[in-house]
Design an enzyme around this catalytic site. Structure first.
Site, mmCIF file in Angstrom:
data_model
loop_
_atom_site.group_PDB
_atom_site.id
_atom_site.type_symbol
_atom_site.label_atom_id
_atom_site.label_comp_id
_atom_site.label_asym_id
_atom_site.label_seq_id
_atom_site.Cartn_x
_atom_site.Cartn_y
_atom_site.Cartn_z
ATOM 1 N N ARG A 14 -32.577 -9.670 -130.232
ATOM 2 C CA ARG A 14 -31.995 -9.762 -131.575
ATOM 3 C C ARG A 14 -33.031 -9.902 -132.697
ATOM 4 O O ARG A 14 -32.896 -9.235 -133.725
ATOM 5 C CB ARG A 14 -30.969 -10.894 -131.661
ATOM 6 N N TYR A 24 -24.997 -11.282 -127.330
ATOM 7 C CA TYR A 24 -26.016 -10.246 -127.528
ATOM 8 C C TYR A 24 -27.399 -10.754 -127.114
ATOM 9 O O TYR A 24 -28.411 -10.390 -127.703
ATOM 10 C CB TYR A 24 -25.982 -9.721 -128.976
ATOM 11 N N GLU A 63 -10.468 -8.901 -131.663
ATOM 12 C CA GLU A 63 -11.519 -8.513 -130.724
ATOM 13 C C GLU A 63 -12.802 -9.299 -130.976
ATOM 14 O O GLU A 63 -13.851 -8.722 -131.264
ATOM 15 C CB GLU A 63 -11.820 -7.012 -130.859
ATOM 16 N N CYS A 67 -46.007 -6.542 -124.705
ATOM 17 C CA CYS A 67 -47.027 -5.829 -125.481
ATOM 18 C C CYS A 67 -46.401 -4.995 -126.586
ATOM 19 O O CYS A 67 -46.356 -3.762 -126.510
ATOM 20 C CB CYS A 67 -47.857 -4.974 -124.544
#
Ligand SMILES: *Cc1c(COP(=O)(O)O)cnc(C)c1O
Length: 431
Positions: free
Chosen positions: A326, A386, A287, A357
């Site tokens: 990330r 991601y 996977e 901000c």
């Protein structure tokens, strides 16, 4: 492995000049190399070719339809974690019979849709989930194919937020309980015990944790095959990638990767695992998410301002944590390179930050980069996994477009969101 390199001082993705692409589409923009993605897939396929196996790409890493379409055509199956991801797999022409469904919180509606679609396996994470699946399958008059995710309690040695194989994580069922849970499941008329699954974490760069996890599970796997004739063992994903990139260049070797940089090639991974897996005589599911798409993507950005603060230089770019979370979420580290190859070796330590901000809105801290000025364009590398799949509209920033490069050609595979898109599903209260 990736296909980003300088040619004549300009950064290319395969045969496409990224500076020209940035002019055309604007920034921020995600660019994916189809060649890189397919080569990563084929290398993994080849490394496991001696085994009855199936690659089930974990689509949460990058769920763009064009990415799914490429992999489906190459023969990949899929690993999903929501009804939304199932919808994407089906929309991209992926086969439910080659798709597994993971996740700790599957709703009744998700289970029902997956069973009706003919999912290959529901990978079960708790005993209460098993009861729910049995009830849904009974109501539909179906037999639900299931595998239990077993947590081997090994330390993957990775960031705490992406480690999943310890007993203190929310994932899976402990090895001590697993045999009993299978016994109970075997007595459920509407469940079919199809396999066993494990997944210990992400961005793992050594074979040791994988070997350890599989070795701990082997006695159970053999017993399950004997007693219930299960057909597969899914060993999960988690193979790490190299984020410090060596860019091939016509110029002096400007980014050279230290020989000591840890890396995990598909061949090394397979060599460590095949001796454990081959004697089982089961179908082995893989996977991978990050290892297929991570290095295939770059996020293009433009410098808006260079701000001098006491003791610190901030390079403020037009991309931010809403496009790439990330760094803020788990200290993710990404190589940053100018689209125009720098002429000199001068480097300055800067913080690369976005306009959002939040103090957590940074792309890189204390990074040595060539001198930059407003208008310069950059590529943030290894953002294929991601990146866009975790993007949000925070600060009402429209989602960046995604562009797929194949050889000398490119295609926009997600349009930049418009301001109208931002509010299209909202309404003001009736007055
Ligand atoms: C996220 C996930 C994967 C993929 O992980 P990578 O580190 O991207 O390879 C595989 N299996 C399951 C169950 C997952 O949740």
């Amino acid at each position: 492995m990736h296909k980003f390199s300088y040619r004549g001082g300009r950064l290319f993705c395969e045969g496409v000049d990224l500076g020209r692409l940035a002019e055309e589409t604007g920034t921020p923009a995600y660019v994916y190399s189809a060649g890189t993605l397919l080569e990563n897939y084929r290398r993994l396929e080849a490394a496991f070719s001696s085994l009855d196996h199936r690659v089930c790409y974990a689509i949460k890493a990058n769920s763009n339809l064009a990415v799914l379409d490429l992999l489906a055509r190459a023969g990949s199956g899929f690993d999903i974690v929501s009804g939304g991801e199932l919808f994407r797999v089906l929309a991209a022409g992926g086969s439910p019979a080659r798709t597994t469904f993971a996740g700790v919180g599957k709703s009744v509606a998700e289970i029902e849709t997956a069973l009706r679609a003919g999912i290959y396996s529901l990978n079960v994470e708790s005993e209460t989930e098993l009861e729910r699946i049995e009830a849904v399958a009974a109501r539909l008059g179906l037999e639900a194919p299931v595998a239990i995710r077993v947590n081997p309690d090994v330390d993957a040695g990775t960031h705490a937020f992406i480690s999943t194989g310890r007993s203190l994580n929310k994932f899976g069922i402990g090895l001590d309980r697993a045999g009993e849970v299978y016994r109970r499941a075997a007595n459920c008329r509407h469940l079919k015990l199809r396999g066993i699954q494990t997944h210990i974490g992400s961005q793992i760069l050594e074979t040791r944790p994988f070997v350890e996890a599989i070795e701990k599970l082997l006695p159970l796997v053999r017993a399950l095959k004997r007693e219930y004739q299960i057909e597969f063992f899914s060993i999960g994903g988690g193979m790490g990638i190299v984020y410090e990139q060596a860019l091939a260049s016509g110029h002096a070797d400007w980014w050279t990767q230290p020989a000591t940089t840890p890396r995990l090639d598909p061949e090394t991974y397979a060599a460590a695992l095949l001796p454990l897996l081959e004697p089982l005589g089961l179908k082995i599911l893989l996977e991978p998410g990050r290892s297929l798409v991570g290095n295939a993507g770059a996020l293009l950005a433009t410098v808006e301002y260079v701000k001098q603060a006491p003791g610190k230089t901030f390079v403020i770019v037009d991309t931010a944590m809403n496009d790439l979370i990330r760094p803020a979420l788990y200290d993710g580290w990404h190589e940053i390179v100018p689209l125009q190859e720098p002429a000199s070796d001068a480097r300055l330590a800067v913080d690369v930050v976005g306009p959002v901000c939040e103090s957590g809105d940074f792309i890189a801290k204390d990074r040595k980069l060539p001198p930059l000025k407003a208008g310069d364009r950059l590529a943030i590398l290894s953002t294929g996994a991601y990146g866009s799949s975790m993007a949000s509209n925070y600060n009402s920033r429209p989602l960046a477009p995604e562009i797929l490069v194949h050889g000398d050609t490119h295609r926009v595979v997600r349009q930049r969101q418009t301001l109208h898109d931002l509010i299209a599903s909202e309404s003001e209260p009736a007055r």
